[in-house]
Design a protein around this motif. Structure first.
Motif, PDB file in Angstrom:
ATOM      1  N   LYS A  56      60.870  -6.573  65.067  1.00  0.00           N
ATOM      2  CA  LYS A  56      61.309  -7.601  64.250  1.00  0.00           C
ATOM      3  C   LYS A  56      60.432  -8.005  63.040  1.00  0.00           C
ATOM      4  CE  LYS A  56      63.229 -12.127  65.207  1.00  0.00           C
ATOM      5  NZ  LYS A  56      63.475 -13.219  66.211  1.00  0.00           N
ATOM      6  N   ASN A  57      59.164  -8.034  63.518  1.00  0.00           N
ATOM      7  CA  ASN A  57      58.103  -8.376  62.355  1.00  0.00           C
ATOM      8  C   ASN A  57      57.995  -7.183  61.453  1.00  0.00           C
ATOM      9  OD1 ASN A  57      57.599 -10.741  63.607  1.00  0.00           O
ATOM     10  ND2 ASN A  57      55.882 -10.337  64.593  1.00  0.00           N
ATOM     11  N   ASP A  58      58.129  -6.271  61.740  1.00  0.00           N
ATOM     12  CA  ASP A  58      58.003  -4.911  60.827  1.00  0.00           C
ATOM     13  C   ASP A  58      59.265  -5.009  59.820  1.00  0.00           C
ATOM     14  OD1 ASP A  58      55.710  -4.152  62.069  1.00  0.00           O
ATOM     15  OD2 ASP A  58      56.568  -2.481  63.089  1.00  0.00           O
ATOM     16  N   ARG A  59      60.401  -5.321  60.379  1.00  0.00           N
ATOM     17  CA  ARG A  59      61.522  -5.499  59.582  1.00  0.00           C
ATOM     18  C   ARG A  59      61.411  -6.540  58.593  1.00  0.00           C
ATOM     19  NH1 ARG A  59      66.046  -3.501  63.705  1.00  0.00           N
ATOM     20  NH2 ARG A  59      65.186  -1.351  64.128  1.00  0.00           N
ATOM     21  N   ILE A  60      60.898  -7.634  59.024  1.00  0.00           N
ATOM     22  CA  ILE A  60      60.805  -8.859  57.950  1.00  0.00           C
ATOM     23  C   ILE A  60      59.768  -8.459  56.947  1.00  0.00           C
ATOM     24  CG2 ILE A  60      59.931 -11.285  58.069  1.00  0.00           C
ATOM     25  CD1 ILE A  60      61.147 -11.675  60.826  1.00  0.00           C
ATOM     26  N   ASN A  61      58.679  -7.718  57.543  1.00  0.00           N
ATOM     27  CA  ASN A  61      57.823  -7.505  56.217  1.00  0.00           C
ATOM     28  C   ASN A  61      58.364  -6.590  55.411  1.00  0.00           C
ATOM     29  OD1 ASN A  61      55.818  -8.940  57.526  1.00  0.00           O
ATOM     30  ND2 ASN A  61      54.956  -7.243  58.869  1.00  0.00           N
ATOM     31  N   ILE A  62      59.092  -5.576  55.700  1.00  0.00           N
ATOM     32  CA  ILE A  62      59.908  -4.781  54.938  1.00  0.00           C
ATOM     33  C   ILE A  62      60.824  -5.453  53.902  1.00  0.00           C
ATOM     34  CG2 ILE A  62      61.542  -2.787  54.681  1.00  0.00           C
ATOM     35  CD1 ILE A  62      59.980  -1.524  57.232  1.00  0.00           C
ATOM     36  N   LEU A  63      61.468  -6.432  54.392  1.00  0.00           N
ATOM     37  CA  LEU A  63      62.226  -7.284  53.673  1.00  0.00           C
ATOM     38  C   LEU A  63      61.863  -7.986  52.724  1.00  0.00           C
ATOM     39  CD1 LEU A  63      65.426  -8.416  53.420  1.00  0.00           C
ATOM     40  CD2 LEU A  63      64.419 -10.293  55.159  1.00  0.00           C
ATOM     41  N   MET A  64      60.494  -8.546  53.176  1.00  0.00           N
ATOM     42  CA  MET A  64      59.865  -9.278  52.094  1.00  0.00           C
ATOM     43  C   MET A  64      59.335  -8.370  51.001  1.00  0.00           C
ATOM     44  SD  MET A  64      60.469 -12.344  53.120  1.00  0.00           S
ATOM     45  CE  MET A  64      59.352 -13.239  51.823  1.00  0.00           C
ATOM     46  N   LYS A  65      58.755  -7.451  51.295  1.00  0.00           N
ATOM     47  CA  LYS A  65      58.088  -6.443  50.382  1.00  0.00           C
ATOM     48  C   LYS A  65      59.295  -5.693  49.481  1.00  0.00           C
ATOM     49  CE  LYS A  65      56.791  -1.566  50.454  1.00  0.00           C
ATOM     50  NZ  LYS A  65      58.031  -0.973  50.087  1.00  0.00           N
ATOM     51  N   GLU A  66      60.541  -5.594  49.942  1.00  0.00           N
ATOM     52  CA  GLU A  66      61.660  -5.254  48.902  1.00  0.00           C
ATOM     53  C   GLU A  66      62.161  -6.334  48.159  1.00  0.00           C
ATOM     54  OE1 GLU A  66      62.200  -2.205  48.468  1.00  0.00           O
ATOM     55  OE2 GLU A  66      61.101  -1.243  49.882  1.00  0.00           O
ATOM     56  N   LEU A  67      62.086  -7.499  48.702  1.00  0.00           N
ATOM     57  CA  LEU A  67      62.284  -8.886  47.626  1.00  0.00           C
ATOM     58  C   LEU A  67      61.358  -8.725  46.686  1.00  0.00           C
ATOM     59  CD1 LEU A  67      63.405 -11.711  50.070  1.00  0.00           C
ATOM     60  CD2 LEU A  67      64.702 -10.730  48.253  1.00  0.00           C
ATOM     61  N   ASN A  68      60.067  -8.481  46.980  1.00  0.00           N
ATOM     62  CA  ASN A  68      59.119  -8.775  46.233  1.00  0.00           C
ATOM     63  C   ASN A  68      59.124  -7.592  45.044  1.00  0.00           C
ATOM     64  OD1 ASN A  68      57.521 -10.843  46.462  1.00  0.00           O
ATOM     65  ND2 ASN A  68      56.522  -9.959  48.445  1.00  0.00           N
ATOM     66  N   VAL A  69      59.505  -6.284  45.414  1.00  0.00           N
ATOM     67  CA  VAL A  69      60.010  -5.084  44.546  1.00  0.00           C
ATOM     68  C   VAL A  69      60.950  -5.717  43.501  1.00  0.00           C
ATOM     69  CG1 VAL A  69      61.105  -2.912  44.259  1.00  0.00           C
ATOM     70  CG2 VAL A  69      59.107  -3.280  45.939  1.00  0.00           C
ATOM     71  N   MET A  70      61.993  -6.227  43.850  1.00  0.00           N
ATOM     72  CA  MET A  70      63.043  -7.085  42.949  1.00  0.00           C
ATOM     73  C   MET A  70      62.444  -7.930  42.133  1.00  0.00           C
ATOM     74  SD  MET A  70      66.352  -7.714  45.130  1.00  0.00           S
ATOM     75  CE  MET A  70      67.648  -6.501  45.631  1.00  0.00           C
ATOM     76  N   LYS A  71      61.646  -8.815  42.535  1.00  0.00           N
ATOM     77  CA  LYS A  71      60.724  -9.700  41.705  1.00  0.00           C
ATOM     78  C   LYS A  71      60.003  -8.945  40.889  1.00  0.00           C
ATOM     79  CE  LYS A  71      57.642 -13.729  41.944  1.00  0.00           C
ATOM     80  NZ  LYS A  71      56.762 -14.487  42.836  1.00  0.00           N
ATOM     81  N   GLU A  72      59.204  -8.195  40.872  1.00  0.00           N
ATOM     82  CA  GLU A  72      58.365  -7.426  39.978  1.00  0.00           C
ATOM     83  C   GLU A  72      59.162  -6.636  38.943  1.00  0.00           C
ATOM     84  OE1 GLU A  72      55.970  -4.601  42.488  1.00  0.00           O
ATOM     85  OE2 GLU A  72      55.057  -6.358  43.320  1.00  0.00           O
ATOM     86  N   LYS A  73      60.356  -6.161  39.265  1.00  0.00           N
ATOM     87  CA  LYS A  73      61.238  -5.465  38.207  1.00  0.00           C
ATOM     88  C   LYS A  73      61.934  -6.472  37.402  1.00  0.00           C
ATOM     89  CE  LYS A  73      62.456  -1.358  41.140  1.00  0.00           C
ATOM     90  NZ  LYS A  73      63.545  -0.443  41.692  1.00  0.00           N
ATOM     91  N   GLY A  74      61.797  -7.780  37.736  1.00  0.00           N
ATOM     92  CA  GLY A  74      62.400  -8.704  37.027  1.00  0.00           C
ATOM     93  C   GLY A  74      64.071  -8.923  37.046  1.00  0.00           C
ATOM     94  N   GLN A  75      64.208  -8.502  38.333  1.00  0.00           N
ATOM     95  CA  GLN A  75      65.818  -8.594  38.450  1.00  0.00           C
ATOM     96  C   GLN A  75      66.244  -9.977  38.916  1.00  0.00           C
ATOM     97  OE1 GLN A  75      66.352  -5.576  41.789  1.00  0.00           O
ATOM     98  NE2 GLN A  75      66.115  -4.027  40.175  1.00  0.00           N
ATOM     99  N   ASN A  76      67.490 -10.183  38.469  1.00  0.00           N
ATOM    100  CA  ASN A  76      68.140 -11.804  38.612  1.00  0.00           C
ATOM    101  C   ASN A  76      68.327 -11.839  40.206  1.00  0.00           C
ATOM    102  OD1 ASN A  76      68.020 -12.605  36.144  1.00  0.00           O
ATOM    103  ND2 ASN A  76      69.945 -11.964  35.549  1.00  0.00           N
ATOM    104  N   CYS A  77      68.558 -10.644  40.836  1.00  0.00           N
ATOM    105  CA  CYS A  77      68.662 -10.562  42.283  1.00  0.00           C
ATOM    106  C   CYS A  77      67.677 -11.207  43.085  1.00  0.00           C
ATOM    107  CB  CYS A  77      68.928  -9.163  42.834  1.00  0.00           C
ATOM    108  SG  CYS A  77      70.604  -8.630  42.266  1.00  0.00           S
ATOM    109  N   TYR A  78      66.572 -11.258  42.722  1.00  0.00           N
ATOM    110  CA  TYR A  78      65.408 -11.802  43.474  1.00  0.00           C
ATOM    111  C   TYR A  78      65.820 -13.356  43.356  1.00  0.00           C
ATOM    112  CZ  TYR A  78      61.015 -14.015  44.881  1.00  0.00           C
ATOM    113  OH  TYR A  78      59.868 -14.666  45.295  1.00  0.00           O
TER     114      TYR A  78
END
Length: 98
Positions: free
Chosen positions: A24-46
């Motif tokens: 569960k912790n691994d999946r949460i970490n991946i989710l947060m990492k992918e949210l940060n990828v969205m943020k870095e790309k400047g996407q409105n989705c983040y």
């Protein structure tokens, strides 16, 4: 079964629980990492997903803050962003990226 239940099953349950928690912790970490990828790309989705997941905005609030014409459009965009995030997370899980 009696008194031996705790001796027989407690360590197995503890191991299983620890393994589940780690997954569960691994999946949460991946989710947060992918949210940060969205943020870095400047996407409105983040920004949208942050407002939905972390700030608990309603669709009406989201429409106003994000300048959507109405709550239905905000809901539609939220769905698209969730699907994008879901796809990124699944790809990350499949490729074992952390």
């Amino acid at each position: 079964m009696g008194d031996n239940w705790e001796n027989d099953y407690s360590p197995k349950f503890t191991d299983w629980h620890d393994e589940q928690t780690e997954m569960k912790n691994d999946r949460i970490n991946i989710l947060m990492k992918e949210l940060n990828v969205m943020k870095e790309k400047g996407q409105n989705c983040y920004e949208l997903l942050s407002k939905v997941f972390f700030e608990n905005h309603t669709m009406d609030q989201l429409a106003k803050v994000m300048n959507y014409t109405n709550a239905d459009n905000a809901k539609s965009q939220s769905y698209k962003c969730r699907e994008r995030l879901k796809k990124q997370v699944l790809e990350s899980l499949q490729h074992g990226k952390n």
